[in-house]
Motif scaffolding. Sequence first.
Motif, PDB file in Angstrom:
ATOM      1  N   GLY A 138       0.851  -1.186   0.000  1.00  0.00           N
ATOM      2  CA  GLY A 138       0.000   0.000   0.000  1.00  0.00           C
ATOM      3  C   GLY A 138       0.884   1.232   0.000  1.00  0.00           C
ATOM      4  O   GLY A 138       1.411   1.618   1.044  1.00  0.00           O
ATOM      5  N   GLY A 139       1.091   1.815  -1.174  1.00  0.00           N
ATOM      6  CA  GLY A 139       2.000   2.956  -1.275  1.00  0.00           C
ATOM      7  C   GLY A 139       3.405   2.547  -0.892  1.00  0.00           C
ATOM      8  O   GLY A 139       3.959   1.592  -1.454  1.00  0.00           O
ATOM      9  N   ASP A 140       3.998   3.230   0.095  1.00  0.00           N
ATOM     10  CA  ASP A 140       5.350   2.878   0.531  1.00  0.00           C
ATOM     11  C   ASP A 140       5.325   1.989   1.776  1.00  0.00           C
ATOM     12  O   ASP A 140       6.317   1.889   2.499  1.00  0.00           O
ATOM     13  CB  ASP A 140       6.178   4.138   0.797  1.00  0.00           C
ATOM     14  N   HIS A 141       4.191   1.323   2.006  1.00  0.00           N
ATOM     15  CA  HIS A 141       4.051   0.425   3.149  1.00  0.00           C
ATOM     16  C   HIS A 141       3.797  -1.008   2.675  1.00  0.00           C
ATOM     17  O   HIS A 141       3.254  -1.239   1.590  1.00  0.00           O
ATOM     18  CB  HIS A 141       2.906   0.863   4.071  1.00  0.00           C
ATOM     19  N   VAL A 142       4.185  -1.954   3.526  1.00  0.00           N
ATOM     20  CA  VAL A 142       3.999  -3.383   3.254  1.00  0.00           C
ATOM     21  C   VAL A 142       3.444  -4.026   4.520  1.00  0.00           C
ATOM     22  O   VAL A 142       3.788  -3.623   5.638  1.00  0.00           O
ATOM     23  CB  VAL A 142       5.333  -4.062   2.875  1.00  0.00           C
ATOM     24  N   ARG A 143       2.579  -5.032   4.331  1.00  0.00           N
ATOM     25  CA  ARG A 143       2.130  -5.796   5.489  1.00  0.00           C
ATOM     26  C   ARG A 143       2.024  -7.266   5.135  1.00  0.00           C
ATOM     27  O   ARG A 143       1.875  -7.648   3.966  1.00  0.00           O
ATOM     28  CB  ARG A 143       0.791  -5.278   6.014  1.00  0.00           C
ATOM     29  N   LYS A 144       2.092  -8.095   6.165  1.00  0.00           N
ATOM     30  CA  LYS A 144       1.961  -9.544   6.018  1.00  0.00           C
ATOM     31  C   LYS A 144       0.535  -9.941   6.397  1.00  0.00           C
ATOM     32  O   LYS A 144       0.070  -9.595   7.490  1.00  0.00           O
ATOM     33  CB  LYS A 144       2.968 -10.252   6.923  1.00  0.00           C
ATOM     34  N   ALA A 145      -0.125 -10.670   5.513  1.00  0.00           N
ATOM     35  CA  ALA A 145      -1.488 -11.116   5.806  1.00  0.00           C
ATOM     36  C   ALA A 145      -1.489 -12.312   6.753  1.00  0.00           C
ATOM     37  O   ALA A 145      -2.495 -12.603   7.402  1.00  0.00           O
ATOM     38  CB  ALA A 145      -2.218 -11.472   4.518  1.00  0.00           C
ATOM     39  N   GLU A 146      -0.365 -13.028   6.821  1.00  0.00           N
ATOM     40  CA  GLU A 146      -0.197 -14.123   7.763  1.00  0.00           C
ATOM     41  C   GLU A 146       1.297 -14.284   8.017  1.00  0.00           C
ATOM     42  O   GLU A 146       2.116 -13.664   7.326  1.00  0.00           O
ATOM     43  CB  GLU A 146      -0.831 -15.411   7.241  1.00  0.00           C
ATOM     44  N   PRO A 147       1.702 -15.079   8.990  1.00  0.00           N
ATOM     45  CA  PRO A 147       3.125 -15.164   9.319  1.00  0.00           C
ATOM     46  C   PRO A 147       3.974 -15.610   8.126  1.00  0.00           C
ATOM     47  O   PRO A 147       3.622 -16.563   7.420  1.00  0.00           O
ATOM     48  CB  PRO A 147       3.169 -16.201  10.446  1.00  0.00           C
ATOM     49  N   VAL A 148       5.081 -14.921   7.914  1.00  0.00           N
ATOM     50  CA  VAL A 148       6.035 -15.282   6.872  1.00  0.00           C
ATOM     51  C   VAL A 148       7.384 -14.682   7.241  1.00  0.00           C
ATOM     52  O   VAL A 148       7.462 -13.568   7.756  1.00  0.00           O
ATOM     53  CB  VAL A 148       5.569 -14.780   5.482  1.00  0.00           C
TER      54      VAL A 148
END
Length: 326
Positions: A138-148
Motif C-alpha cells: 500500500g503505497g510505501d508500506h507493506v504488510r503480512k497477511a499471515e506469518p512469513v
Amino acid sequence: MSKMSTEPVRHALNGSTMGTRWSALFFAQAGFDPDPVRAAMQAAVNEVDRQMSTWNPDSDLMRLNAAPVGAWVAVPDRLREVLQLGLEIGRASGGAFDIGMGDAVRAWGFGPVSAAPDGIRAAMKNPRRPAHEVLEFGGDHVRKAEPVALDLNGIAKGYGVDRLAETLRDHGIADGLVGIDGEMRALGLRPCQEPWTIAVEVPDPERRVPHSILALQDAAVATSGDYRHWVEVQGRRLSHTMDPGRGAPMLASPASVTVVAKSCVEADAWATALMVLGADRGAPLARKHGLDALFLLRDDDGSTRGVGVGRLFSEEPAAIASAGER
C-alpha cells in the motif's frame, strides 16, 4: 618533450559486501581519479545490505519480519522494489522462487545461526503459502497477511550488482564489468570493442575451472549451484537452495543453472527458480519467458552434461556464447 599517452588506464576496484566481495573493472583516461567511484560503489552496496540483510537484525527487511501480522510497515524504495520483483517472479515461476523461505534458510544453518533440529522440523511441518500470496503493498508500506519470514538471499546480490552498474553510469562510465560473488553484469564493450568475457564454472567444489565462456555486452549473468554452499546431513550433502514445497534443501536438483538476462536481479532470481524446478520443468518455463538458461546436470558416472535454452545456449555445449543489448 615526451608525448602524453592516450591509452585508457585499467581500474580494478573491489570491497566487501554481504559476506563476500564486490568488484568493478573499467578503463578511463589517464588522470581519472577512481576514489570517488570506489566510495560511491561501496555506499551503493552498503545501502542494499542495510535494507535487505537477514544477518543484520536492524535491517529494514528484518524490521518487516519482526512486525506483527497485519501491521503496515514503511519500507524504503529499493527494498520495496526488490520485494515486488521477488513476488512477481514467484508468481511467474509457480512458487519455485519464494522469498518467504526465511524460516527454513535459518533453521538449516544457512543464516546467521547454526542449524537447529527443532527449527528444521517446524519448517518442514508447518503449512506455508508462498510470499506472493501473503504480502500486501500500500503505497510505501507493506504488510503480512499471515506469518512469513522473508529472505532475499536469492535476489539481493543480483540487485546489488545492478546498483554497482548504475553507479558506474552515474560517474560517466559507459563500459565496464561489475560483480558480486560470481553474479556479473557487463556494460558496453572493452576498449578493443570486444564483449566482456565471463566463465561459466564446472560445478565442482574442489576446483574452479570454466565449463564454457560467455561474451556479454549490456547483459547480466547469474549462476545458482549446489557446489559452493551446502550442509551435510547423515553423510549426504544438501544444497543451500530451498524446496518451497518441503521447507528443506532440495533433494535432487541440477548441479547448477546459469541465466543471462538484461538485469542481474532478474538473472539471480530466475537462476534460483530454475534450480528448484530442474531441467524437465524449468526448461519449458525458461522458453516461455524468453530466458537464456544453461542447466548443468550430473550423470550417474560423475560426468556433467548441459541442457541449454534460448539463443545463447541452444548449441550447448558451447565454447563461446554472445549476448547483446536486449
